[in-house]
Design a protein around this motif. Structure first.
Motif, PDB file in Angstrom:
ATOM      1  N   ILE A 143       0.841  -1.198   0.000  1.00  0.00           N
ATOM      2  CA  ILE A 143       0.000   0.000   0.000  1.00  0.00           C
ATOM      3  C   ILE A 143       0.876   1.248   0.000  1.00  0.00           C
ATOM      4  O   ILE A 143       0.629   2.189  -0.755  1.00  0.00           O
ATOM      5  CB  ILE A 143      -0.952  -0.013   1.212  1.00  0.00           C
ATOM      6  N   MET A 144       1.907   1.257   0.833  1.00  0.00           N
ATOM      7  CA  MET A 144       2.807   2.412   0.895  1.00  0.00           C
ATOM      8  C   MET A 144       3.507   2.631  -0.439  1.00  0.00           C
ATOM      9  O   MET A 144       3.672   3.771  -0.882  1.00  0.00           O
ATOM     10  CB  MET A 144       3.829   2.216   2.021  1.00  0.00           C
ATOM     11  N   ARG A 145       3.889   1.545  -1.112  1.00  0.00           N
ATOM     12  CA  ARG A 145       4.549   1.634  -2.416  1.00  0.00           C
ATOM     13  C   ARG A 145       3.601   2.234  -3.459  1.00  0.00           C
ATOM     14  O   ARG A 145       3.981   3.102  -4.238  1.00  0.00           O
ATOM     15  CB  ARG A 145       5.020   0.242  -2.832  1.00  0.00           C
ATOM     16  N   LEU A 146       2.329   1.797  -3.457  1.00  0.00           N
ATOM     17  CA  LEU A 146       1.344   2.326  -4.400  1.00  0.00           C
ATOM     18  C   LEU A 146       1.062   3.803  -4.160  1.00  0.00           C
ATOM     19  O   LEU A 146       0.940   4.585  -5.108  1.00  0.00           O
ATOM     20  CB  LEU A 146       0.044   1.526  -4.306  1.00  0.00           C
ATOM     21  N   VAL A 147       0.975   4.211  -2.902  1.00  0.00           N
ATOM     22  CA  VAL A 147       0.733   5.623  -2.574  1.00  0.00           C
ATOM     23  C   VAL A 147       1.908   6.478  -3.038  1.00  0.00           C
ATOM     24  O   VAL A 147       1.719   7.546  -3.629  1.00  0.00           O
ATOM     25  CB  VAL A 147       0.486   5.809  -1.058  1.00  0.00           C
ATOM     26  N   LYS A 148       3.116   5.995  -2.816  1.00  0.00           N
ATOM     27  CA  LYS A 148       4.311   6.742  -3.240  1.00  0.00           C
ATOM     28  C   LYS A 148       4.339   6.909  -4.755  1.00  0.00           C
ATOM     29  O   LYS A 148       4.623   7.990  -5.271  1.00  0.00           O
ATOM     30  CB  LYS A 148       5.567   6.026  -2.766  1.00  0.00           C
ATOM     31  N   GLU A 149       4.020   5.831  -5.487  1.00  0.00           N
ATOM     32  CA  GLU A 149       3.984   5.909  -6.952  1.00  0.00           C
ATOM     33  C   GLU A 149       2.916   6.887  -7.423  1.00  0.00           C
ATOM     34  O   GLU A 149       3.135   7.645  -8.367  1.00  0.00           O
ATOM     35  CB  GLU A 149       3.714   4.527  -7.544  1.00  0.00           C
ATOM     36  N   ALA A 150       1.761   6.871  -6.771  1.00  0.00           N
ATOM     37  CA  ALA A 150       0.677   7.768  -7.168  1.00  0.00           C
ATOM     38  C   ALA A 150       1.049   9.225  -6.912  1.00  0.00           C
ATOM     39  O   ALA A 150       0.678  10.108  -7.689  1.00  0.00           O
ATOM     40  CB  ALA A 150      -0.600   7.412  -6.402  1.00  0.00           C
ATOM     41  N   GLN A 151       1.784   9.488  -5.846  1.00  0.00           N
ATOM     42  CA  GLN A 151       2.172  10.857  -5.528  1.00  0.00           C
ATOM     43  C   GLN A 151       3.247  11.379  -6.471  1.00  0.00           C
ATOM     44  O   GLN A 151       3.323  12.568  -6.729  1.00  0.00           O
ATOM     45  CB  GLN A 151       2.663  10.951  -4.090  1.00  0.00           C
ATOM     46  N   THR A 152       4.090  10.496  -6.997  1.00  0.00           N
ATOM     47  CA  THR A 152       5.190  10.951  -7.849  1.00  0.00           C
ATOM     48  C   THR A 152       4.831  10.987  -9.330  1.00  0.00           C
ATOM     49  O   THR A 152       5.495  11.671 -10.095  1.00  0.00           O
ATOM     50  CB  THR A 152       6.434  10.056  -7.673  1.00  0.00           C
ATOM     51  N   SER A 153       3.784  10.280  -9.727  1.00  0.00           N
ATOM     52  CA  SER A 153       3.429  10.265 -11.145  1.00  0.00           C
ATOM     53  C   SER A 153       2.427  11.370 -11.460  1.00  0.00           C
ATOM     54  O   SER A 153       1.678  11.815 -10.605  1.00  0.00           O
ATOM     55  CB  SER A 153       2.835   8.912 -11.541  1.00  0.00           C
ATOM     56  N   LYS A 154       2.457  11.837 -12.695  1.00  0.00           N
ATOM     57  CA  LYS A 154       1.533  12.868 -13.142  1.00  0.00           C
ATOM     58  C   LYS A 154       0.542  12.261 -14.129  1.00  0.00           C
ATOM     59  O   LYS A 154       0.919  11.420 -14.950  1.00  0.00           O
ATOM     60  CB  LYS A 154       2.275  14.015 -13.824  1.00  0.00           C
ATOM     61  N   SER A 155      -0.694  12.713 -14.065  1.00  0.00           N
ATOM     62  CA  SER A 155      -1.700  12.230 -14.997  1.00  0.00           C
ATOM     63  C   SER A 155      -1.516  12.910 -16.351  1.00  0.00           C
ATOM     64  O   SER A 155      -0.795  13.899 -16.482  1.00  0.00           O
ATOM     65  CB  SER A 155      -3.102  12.518 -14.457  1.00  0.00           C
ATOM     66  N   ARG A 156      -2.195  12.391 -17.370  1.00  0.00           N
ATOM     67  CA  ARG A 156      -2.116  12.986 -18.701  1.00  0.00           C
ATOM     68  C   ARG A 156      -2.626  14.420 -18.675  1.00  0.00           C
ATOM     69  O   ARG A 156      -2.097  15.291 -19.358  1.00  0.00           O
ATOM     70  CB  ARG A 156      -2.926  12.155 -19.688  1.00  0.00           C
ATOM     71  N   THR A 157      -3.653  14.692 -17.860  1.00  0.00           N
ATOM     72  CA  THR A 157      -4.204  16.041 -17.751  1.00  0.00           C
ATOM     73  C   THR A 157      -3.176  16.996 -17.160  1.00  0.00           C
ATOM     74  O   THR A 157      -3.027  18.130 -17.628  1.00  0.00           O
ATOM     75  CB  THR A 157      -5.479  16.030 -16.881  1.00  0.00           C
ATOM     76  N   GLN A 158      -2.447  16.538 -16.141  1.00  0.00           N
ATOM     77  CA  GLN A 158      -1.417  17.378 -15.538  1.00  0.00           C
ATOM     78  C   GLN A 158      -0.306  17.681 -16.536  1.00  0.00           C
ATOM     79  O   GLN A 158       0.192  18.806 -16.601  1.00  0.00           O
ATOM     80  CB  GLN A 158      -0.831  16.699 -14.302  1.00  0.00           C
ATOM     81  N   LEU A 159       0.092  16.688 -17.313  1.00  0.00           N
ATOM     82  CA  LEU A 159       1.139  16.900 -18.314  1.00  0.00           C
ATOM     83  C   LEU A 159       0.680  17.891 -19.385  1.00  0.00           C
ATOM     84  O   LEU A 159       1.444  18.766 -19.809  1.00  0.00           O
ATOM     85  CB  LEU A 159       1.540  15.577 -18.956  1.00  0.00           C
TER      86      LEU A 159
END
Length: 99
Positions: free
Chosen positions: A70-86
């Protein structure tokens, strides 16, 4: 491993002996403790909120536990940007140079 009343479960496992209510609120968000009996799975980091002790056979430790996943998934979600953000970042860059 032996998990006494009020103690935190230190690793993922399956209950071999005993029955107790386990507070899984930090994992599931459920406010009420869940009744656990032999053959029930327990997650590391949860708390034995019942009055009975549990004898647990450990199935996962360290990086292999559900909490680590769970901690790994949360970290990945916080560091990745969505297509809309890009797209917004690209538009902001273009507007910056146009201004």
């Amino acid at each position: 491993m032996l998990v006494r009343p009020g103690a935190r479960v230190s690793a993922d496992g399956v209950i071999e002996e005993g029955a107790a209510d386990v507070d899984e609120s930090m994992i599931t968000g459920e406010s009420k403790p869940v009744k656990k009996e032999p053959e029930s799975q327990v997650i590391g980091g949860t708390v034995n909120a019942g009055s009975g002790s549990l004898r647990v056979r450990v199935t996962a430790t360290g990086e292999d536990t559900a909490l680590s996943g769970i901690m790994r998934l949360v970290k990945e979600a916080q560091t990745s940007k969505s297509r809309t953000q890009l797209l917004a970042d690209r538009a902001a860059g273009i507007l910056f140079y146009a201004a």
